[in-house]
Design a protein around this motif. Sequence first.
Motif, PDB file in Angstrom:
ATOM      1  N   GLU A  73       0.839  -1.252   0.015  1.00  0.00           N
ATOM      2  CA  GLU A  73       0.225  -0.014  -0.195  1.00  0.00           C
ATOM      3  C   GLU A  73       0.888   1.257   0.122  1.00  0.00           C
ATOM      4  OE1 GLU A  73      -2.253  -0.647   3.479  1.00  0.00           O
ATOM      5  OE2 GLU A  73      -3.517  -2.166   2.688  1.00  0.00           O
ATOM      6  N   CYS A  74       2.106   1.094  -0.036  1.00  0.00           N
ATOM      7  CA  CYS A  74       3.027   2.311  -0.103  1.00  0.00           C
ATOM      8  C   CYS A  74       2.815   3.211  -1.326  1.00  0.00           C
ATOM      9  CB  CYS A  74       4.474   1.898   0.342  1.00  0.00           C
ATOM     10  SG  CYS A  74       5.596   3.184   0.143  1.00  0.00           S
ATOM     11  N   PRO A  75       2.376   4.352  -1.178  1.00  0.00           N
ATOM     12  CA  PRO A  75       2.411   5.293  -2.331  1.00  0.00           C
ATOM     13  C   PRO A  75       3.709   5.839  -2.986  1.00  0.00           C
ATOM     14  CG  PRO A  75       1.819   6.476  -0.459  1.00  0.00           C
ATOM     15  CD  PRO A  75       2.196   5.197   0.130  1.00  0.00           C
ATOM     16  N   GLY A  76       4.739   5.713  -2.180  1.00  0.00           N
ATOM     17  CA  GLY A  76       6.184   6.064  -2.806  1.00  0.00           C
ATOM     18  C   GLY A  76       7.028   5.121  -3.091  1.00  0.00           C
ATOM     19  N   HIS A  77       8.240   4.960  -2.606  1.00  0.00           N
ATOM     20  CA  HIS A  77       9.216   4.006  -2.584  1.00  0.00           C
ATOM     21  C   HIS A  77       9.375   3.206  -1.201  1.00  0.00           C
ATOM     22  CE1 HIS A  77       9.969   6.151  -6.245  1.00  0.00           C
ATOM     23  NE2 HIS A  77      10.820   5.023  -6.836  1.00  0.00           N
TER      24      HIS A  77
ATOM     25  N   THR B 261       7.834  -3.862  -7.086  1.00  0.00           N
ATOM     26  CA  THR B 261       7.582  -2.838  -5.948  1.00  0.00           C
ATOM     27  C   THR B 261       8.705  -1.842  -6.378  1.00  0.00           C
ATOM     28  OG1 THR B 261       6.424  -4.403  -4.617  1.00  0.00           O
ATOM     29  CG2 THR B 261       7.472  -2.760  -3.419  1.00  0.00           C
ATOM     30  N   PRO B 262       8.425  -0.578  -6.275  1.00  0.00           N
ATOM     31  CA  PRO B 262       9.289   0.401  -6.599  1.00  0.00           C
ATOM     32  C   PRO B 262      10.283   0.431  -5.193  1.00  0.00           C
ATOM     33  CG  PRO B 262       7.334   1.398  -7.284  1.00  0.00           C
ATOM     34  CD  PRO B 262       7.217  -0.043  -6.479  1.00  0.00           C
ATOM     35  N   ALA B 263      11.539   0.322  -5.415  1.00  0.00           N
ATOM     36  CA  ALA B 263      12.303   0.182  -4.284  1.00  0.00           C
ATOM     37  C   ALA B 263      13.871   0.580  -4.496  1.00  0.00           C
ATOM     38  CB  ALA B 263      12.592  -1.318  -3.675  1.00  0.00           C
ATOM     39  N   LEU B 264      14.426   1.402  -3.765  1.00  0.00           N
ATOM     40  CA  LEU B 264      15.880   1.473  -3.896  1.00  0.00           C
ATOM     41  C   LEU B 264      16.721   1.485  -2.573  1.00  0.00           C
ATOM     42  CD1 LEU B 264      15.289   5.096  -5.489  1.00  0.00           C
ATOM     43  CD2 LEU B 264      16.120   3.120  -6.426  1.00  0.00           C
ATOM     44  N   PHE B 265      18.021   1.169  -2.520  1.00  0.00           N
ATOM     45  CA  PHE B 265      18.955   1.072  -1.557  1.00  0.00           C
ATOM     46  C   PHE B 265      19.201   2.538  -1.097  1.00  0.00           C
ATOM     47  CE2 PHE B 265      23.156   1.235   0.174  1.00  0.00           C
ATOM     48  CZ  PHE B 265      23.018   0.620   1.389  1.00  0.00           C
TER      49      PHE B 265
ATOM     50  N   GLU C 248       2.757 -11.563  -5.803  1.00  0.00           N
ATOM     51  CA  GLU C 248       1.524 -12.124  -6.147  1.00  0.00           C
ATOM     52  C   GLU C 248       0.335 -11.145  -5.602  1.00  0.00           C
ATOM     53  OE1 GLU C 248       1.471 -15.822  -3.738  1.00  0.00           O
ATOM     54  OE2 GLU C 248       2.955 -16.613  -5.246  1.00  0.00           O
ATOM     55  N   LEU C 249       0.560 -10.176  -4.457  1.00  0.00           N
ATOM     56  CA  LEU C 249      -0.398  -9.093  -4.196  1.00  0.00           C
ATOM     57  C   LEU C 249      -0.816  -8.156  -5.802  1.00  0.00           C
ATOM     58  CD1 LEU C 249       0.426  -8.098  -0.883  1.00  0.00           C
ATOM     59  CD2 LEU C 249      -1.938  -9.125  -1.387  1.00  0.00           C
ATOM     60  N   ARG C 250       0.402  -7.715  -6.076  1.00  0.00           N
ATOM     61  CA  ARG C 250       0.399  -7.099  -7.341  1.00  0.00           C
ATOM     62  C   ARG C 250      -0.189  -7.635  -8.675  1.00  0.00           C
ATOM     63  NH1 ARG C 250       2.397  -2.299  -6.003  1.00  0.00           N
ATOM     64  NH2 ARG C 250       3.742  -2.227  -4.304  1.00  0.00           N
ATOM     65  N   GLY C 251      -0.195  -9.007  -8.593  1.00  0.00           N
ATOM     66  CA  GLY C 251      -0.499  -9.656  -9.990  1.00  0.00           C
ATOM     67  C   GLY C 251       0.637  -9.522 -11.110  1.00  0.00           C
ATOM     68  N   TYR C 252       1.990  -9.370 -10.468  1.00  0.00           N
ATOM     69  CA  TYR C 252       3.077  -8.852 -11.474  1.00  0.00           C
ATOM     70  C   TYR C 252       3.331 -10.046 -12.187  1.00  0.00           C
ATOM     71  CZ  TYR C 252       7.441  -6.287 -12.500  1.00  0.00           C
ATOM     72  OH  TYR C 252       8.262  -5.641 -13.376  1.00  0.00           O
ATOM     73  N   THR C 253       3.188  -9.752 -13.540  1.00  0.00           N
ATOM     74  CA  THR C 253       3.469 -10.964 -14.368  1.00  0.00           C
ATOM     75  C   THR C 253       4.964 -11.054 -15.076  1.00  0.00           C
ATOM     76  OG1 THR C 253       2.935  -9.626 -16.302  1.00  0.00           O
ATOM     77  CG2 THR C 253       1.009 -10.309 -15.303  1.00  0.00           C
ATOM     78  N   LYS C 254       5.130 -11.949 -15.689  1.00  0.00           N
ATOM     79  CA  LYS C 254       6.461 -12.089 -16.205  1.00  0.00           C
ATOM     80  C   LYS C 254       6.777 -11.364 -17.496  1.00  0.00           C
ATOM     81  CE  LYS C 254       7.882 -16.516 -17.547  1.00  0.00           C
ATOM     82  NZ  LYS C 254       8.094 -17.824 -18.027  1.00  0.00           N
ATOM     83  N   GLU C 255       5.678 -10.783 -18.250  1.00  0.00           N
ATOM     84  CA  GLU C 255       5.645  -9.978 -19.284  1.00  0.00           C
ATOM     85  C   GLU C 255       6.068  -8.390 -18.516  1.00  0.00           C
ATOM     86  OE1 GLU C 255       3.110 -12.117 -18.827  1.00  0.00           O
ATOM     87  OE2 GLU C 255       3.717 -13.192 -20.577  1.00  0.00           O
TER      88      GLU C 255
END
Length: 206
Positions: free
Chosen positions: A44-48, A73-77, A177-184
């Motif tokens: 549910e994070c609207p940012g990173h 999921t948008p993420a950065l170290f 899985e929550l996002r339904g992120y596909t291989k494509e």
Amino acid sequence: MAESTIDTMLARARGVVRTEARAVSMLLDQLNADFVRVARLLFECPGHILTAGAGTSCAMAQRFAHLLACCGTPALFISAANSIHGGAGAISDKDIVYIISKGGQSAEINAFARIAKDRGAKVVAHTEKPDSPLGRLSDAVICVTAPESADPYGMIATGSSLMNGAACDVLCVLLLELRGYTKEQFGHTHPGGAVGVRIETEKRGR
């Protein structure tokens, strides 16, 4: 090298793998509702998602950020050490700061966490010590406890880092899985290397 020495070292090497495999398997009994709550918080994070850590935990935080991004999921170290010298200006109130810290006692980590909170970000602590200073100031806690036997001297983070990596992998897959992120979708952000070639080959074969 004498054959007996080779055999002894190989036996020790196999023992290391068995010890680390046992440590990772112990994570099964530590998975609880907190993992689901944190997964939903990250979803549910609207940012990173900004990951951080010190020492070996720094390397695990970098790995986690990369895998989160791979899973949609948008993420950065973000370097906690550099952040207390101005880098914390990158944190916004839309972000979640995910901090990996075995004991939750590191001064620079906790200073960084306080700045993140002051800037309106949520903080998640991934630690063995929920009652540590880091745990107490965080909005959510993932507790992963490694047996001392997992690491040489109970201090050098070999097996324990694998446990923490596996815990991060749990979150990555739950988020995918929550996002339904596909291989494509993954293929769009990973066109390079052997993975990119495989995805492109599969697309052409359809």
